[in-house]
Design a protein around this motif. Structure first.
Motif, PDB file in Angstrom:
ATOM      1  N   THR A 203       1.264  -1.277   0.039  1.00  0.00           N
ATOM      2  CA  THR A 203       0.067   0.053  -0.080  1.00  0.00           C
ATOM      3  C   THR A 203       1.327   0.964  -0.130  1.00  0.00           C
ATOM      4  N   PRO A 204       0.481   2.714  -0.546  1.00  0.00           N
ATOM      5  CA  PRO A 204       0.882   3.888  -0.479  1.00  0.00           C
ATOM      6  C   PRO A 204       1.512   4.258   0.628  1.00  0.00           C
ATOM      7  N   GLN A 205       1.007   3.642   1.866  1.00  0.00           N
ATOM      8  CA  GLN A 205       0.850   3.897   3.367  1.00  0.00           C
ATOM      9  C   GLN A 205       2.289   2.886   3.715  1.00  0.00           C
ATOM     10  N   MET A 206       2.023   1.388   3.359  1.00  0.00           N
ATOM     11  CA  MET A 206       3.969   0.772   3.569  1.00  0.00           C
ATOM     12  C   MET A 206       4.814   1.411   3.040  1.00  0.00           C
ATOM     13  N   ILE A 207       4.731   1.825   1.853  1.00  0.00           N
ATOM     14  CA  ILE A 207       6.239   2.289   1.029  1.00  0.00           C
ATOM     15  C   ILE A 207       6.033   3.625   1.539  1.00  0.00           C
ATOM     16  N   ASN A 208       5.340   4.459   2.337  1.00  0.00           N
ATOM     17  CA  ASN A 208       5.946   5.883   2.016  1.00  0.00           C
ATOM     18  C   ASN A 208       6.846   5.660   3.544  1.00  0.00           C
ATOM     19  N   TYR A 209       6.140   4.390   4.863  1.00  0.00           N
ATOM     20  CA  TYR A 209       7.171   4.220   5.451  1.00  0.00           C
ATOM     21  C   TYR A 209       8.753   3.784   6.015  1.00  0.00           C
ATOM     22  N   ILE A 210       8.432   3.103   4.439  1.00  0.00           N
ATOM     23  CA  ILE A 210       9.911   2.576   3.656  1.00  0.00           C
ATOM     24  C   ILE A 210      10.959   3.577   3.923  1.00  0.00           C
ATOM     25  N   ASP A 211       9.846   4.767   3.280  1.00  0.00           N
ATOM     26  CA  ASP A 211      11.083   6.132   1.950  1.00  0.00           C
ATOM     27  C   ASP A 211      11.160   6.333   3.657  1.00  0.00           C
ATOM     28  N   GLN A 212      10.664   6.511   4.445  1.00  0.00           N
ATOM     29  CA  GLN A 212      11.016   7.719   5.947  1.00  0.00           C
ATOM     30  C   GLN A 212      12.207   6.885   6.471  1.00  0.00           C
ATOM     31  N   THR A 213      12.211   5.491   6.298  1.00  0.00           N
ATOM     32  CA  THR A 213      13.671   5.074   7.070  1.00  0.00           C
ATOM     33  C   THR A 213      14.823   5.412   6.285  1.00  0.00           C
ATOM     34  N   GLY A 214      14.516   6.107   5.086  1.00  0.00           N
ATOM     35  CA  GLY A 214      15.664   5.981   4.212  1.00  0.00           C
ATOM     36  C   GLY A 214      16.412   5.365   3.611  1.00  0.00           C
ATOM     37  N   LYS A 215      16.532   4.404   4.203  1.00  0.00           N
ATOM     38  CA  LYS A 215      17.333   2.656   3.191  1.00  0.00           C
ATOM     39  C   LYS A 215      17.547   3.187   1.531  1.00  0.00           C
ATOM     40  N   ILE A 216      15.793   3.383   0.853  1.00  0.00           N
ATOM     41  CA  ILE A 216      16.054   3.392  -0.406  1.00  0.00           C
ATOM     42  C   ILE A 216      15.583   4.325  -0.776  1.00  0.00           C
ATOM     43  N   SER A 217      16.085   4.908  -1.250  1.00  0.00           N
ATOM     44  CA  SER A 217      15.759   6.215  -2.098  1.00  0.00           C
ATOM     45  C   SER A 217      14.653   6.506  -3.137  1.00  0.00           C
ATOM     46  N   ILE A 218      14.881   5.395  -3.959  1.00  0.00           N
ATOM     47  CA  ILE A 218      14.143   4.944  -4.980  1.00  0.00           C
ATOM     48  C   ILE A 218      12.873   4.715  -5.200  1.00  0.00           C
ATOM     49  N   LEU A 219      12.286   3.340  -3.753  1.00  0.00           N
ATOM     50  CA  LEU A 219      11.781   2.863  -3.713  1.00  0.00           C
ATOM     51  C   LEU A 219      10.388   4.057  -4.184  1.00  0.00           C
ATOM     52  N   LYS A 220      10.216   5.180  -3.534  1.00  0.00           N
ATOM     53  CA  LYS A 220       9.008   5.448  -3.553  1.00  0.00           C
ATOM     54  C   LYS A 220       8.418   5.883  -5.153  1.00  0.00           C
ATOM     55  N   PRO A 221       8.985   6.551  -5.789  1.00  0.00           N
ATOM     56  CA  PRO A 221       8.720   6.767  -6.756  1.00  0.00           C
ATOM     57  C   PRO A 221       8.542   5.990  -7.814  1.00  0.00           C
ATOM     58  N   MET A 222       9.128   4.600  -7.099  1.00  0.00           N
ATOM     59  CA  MET A 222       8.748   3.521  -8.616  1.00  0.00           C
ATOM     60  C   MET A 222       7.183   3.092  -8.359  1.00  0.00           C
ATOM     61  N   LEU A 223       7.245   2.944  -7.366  1.00  0.00           N
ATOM     62  CA  LEU A 223       6.201   2.208  -7.007  1.00  0.00           C
ATOM     63  C   LEU A 223       4.656   3.114  -7.159  1.00  0.00           C
ATOM     64  N   ASP A 224       5.562   4.443  -6.205  1.00  0.00           N
ATOM     65  CA  ASP A 224       3.638   5.737  -6.755  1.00  0.00           C
ATOM     66  C   ASP A 224       3.330   5.593  -8.208  1.00  0.00           C
ATOM     67  N   TYR A 225       4.595   5.201  -9.501  1.00  0.00           N
ATOM     68  CA  TYR A 225       4.211   5.036 -10.802  1.00  0.00           C
ATOM     69  C   TYR A 225       3.490   4.010 -11.299  1.00  0.00           C
TER      70      TYR A 225
END
Length: 317
Positions: A203-225
């Motif tokens: 879910t977007p909520q899952m991806i936002n949380y992962i993005d906030q941890t700063g581990k993988i910067s490209i995950l959110k733009p990819m999965l939002d797309y």
């Protein structure tokens, strides 16, 4: 002890997320990746890989992984059609790698032979794209392929809608000849079809949380797309289906999915809605001539959620 894994993939968004998952998952050691056509061209898949590996620390597992150039066209003999509206031009959604990222991988497909000879019964092959390159191995090296420990294949749709035609899933539809070859000759095969992968939702909520941890910067733009595409096609969907992540995850977690062992046939057709259809024989009263394979039908979503979030965020769930 980690499982040694050789990945064959058409490196789009979910393939890339699967590779990132594999690099961070302690129980999985990706020894090599074969980059094929499929979601994108082989050349763009190579650019994708080169770009992503440079985003991670040089000491990361990614730097030690061998990359191999796979097939650029299917055995069925047609020019492939790429799905940039789903995965983006380079399989990274809106992200365009800098110029020069297509360099660095030459024609080195024979390296697959050396890897299998090296690891043999320690090696698990995970195919998350078209099956052209893997089928080529079975055509040329049948005896060698028998030494592989197991095969995990993302493909097929059984009594659920396909994602290319009403009955066919993309990997089998893209090269049904290759899919039929692999499933005729491979032993100890696990099929991870749309039946379960369509429920492996991030879910977007899952991806936002992962993005906030700063581990993988490209995950959110990819999965939002990726999510935006699926949301337009199906407004009821709650997130991005991680088809390829689930397939790699199944290697490390045998309790993640429930399976049935059934005879399986691939419809080899050049045209028509039935092209690449996967048919499992559930009749209890007859002996099918088709080879039996283990097919996943039920996903433990809570197990999927916990593992994906823990691995990708670096925090325990």
């Amino acid at each position: 002890m980690s499982q040694k894994v050789l990945v064959f993939g058409d490196i789009g968004i979910d393939d890339t997320v699967a590779l990132l998952y594999g690099y961070f998952k302690e129980e999985i050691e990706i020894v090599a990746v074969v980059a094929d056509y499929g979601n994108i061209s082989r050349e763009n898949a190579i650019a994708n890989i080169n770009y992503v590996r440079k985003l991670l620390p040089h000491t990361s597992e990614l730097e030690r992984v061998k990359f191999i150039a796979g097939a650029s066209v299917p055995m069925i003999g047609e020019l492939p059609t790429f799905v940039t509206e789903i995965h983006g031009e380079y399989g990274l959604g809106p992200i365009i790698p800098p110029l020069g990222m297509k360099n660095g991988i030459t024609e080195n497909f024979h390296d697959v032979v050396e890897l299998i000879e090296k690891y043999q019964k320690e090696l698990i092959i995970v195919n998350i794209g078209r099956l052209t390159s893997l089928a080529t191995m079975f055509i040329l090296y049948q005896s060698l392929m028998k030494t592989v420990k197991a095969y995990y294949i993302m493909g097929g749709a059984f009594w659920v809608p396909g994602n290319i035609t009403a009955v066919s899933e993309a990997n089998f539809h893209g090269d049904p000849v290759a899919a039929a070859i692999v499933l005729n000759y491979a032993r100890n095969v696990t099929i991870i079809p749309l039946n379960v992968t369509q429920h492996a939702i991030a879910t977007p909520q899952m991806i936002n949380y992962i993005d906030q941890t700063g581990k993988i910067s490209i995950l959110k733009p990819m999965l939002d797309y990726y999510y935006n595409f699926y949301k337009k096609r199906d407004p009821s969907i709650q997130g991005s289906p991680l088809h390829d992540v689930l397939t790699l995850m199944a290697v490390a977690h045998d309790d993640l999915l429930s399976y049935q062992e059934l005879p399986l046939t691939i419809v080899v057709s050049y045209k028509g809605v039935e092209r690449g259809q996967s048919i499992a024989d559930i009749r209890p009263y007859t002996e099918s001539e088709a080879k039996k394979h283990r097919i996943a039908f039920v996903l433990n979503y809570q197990r999927f959620y916990s593992d994906f979030m823990t691995v990708m965020s670096g925090r325990y769930f």
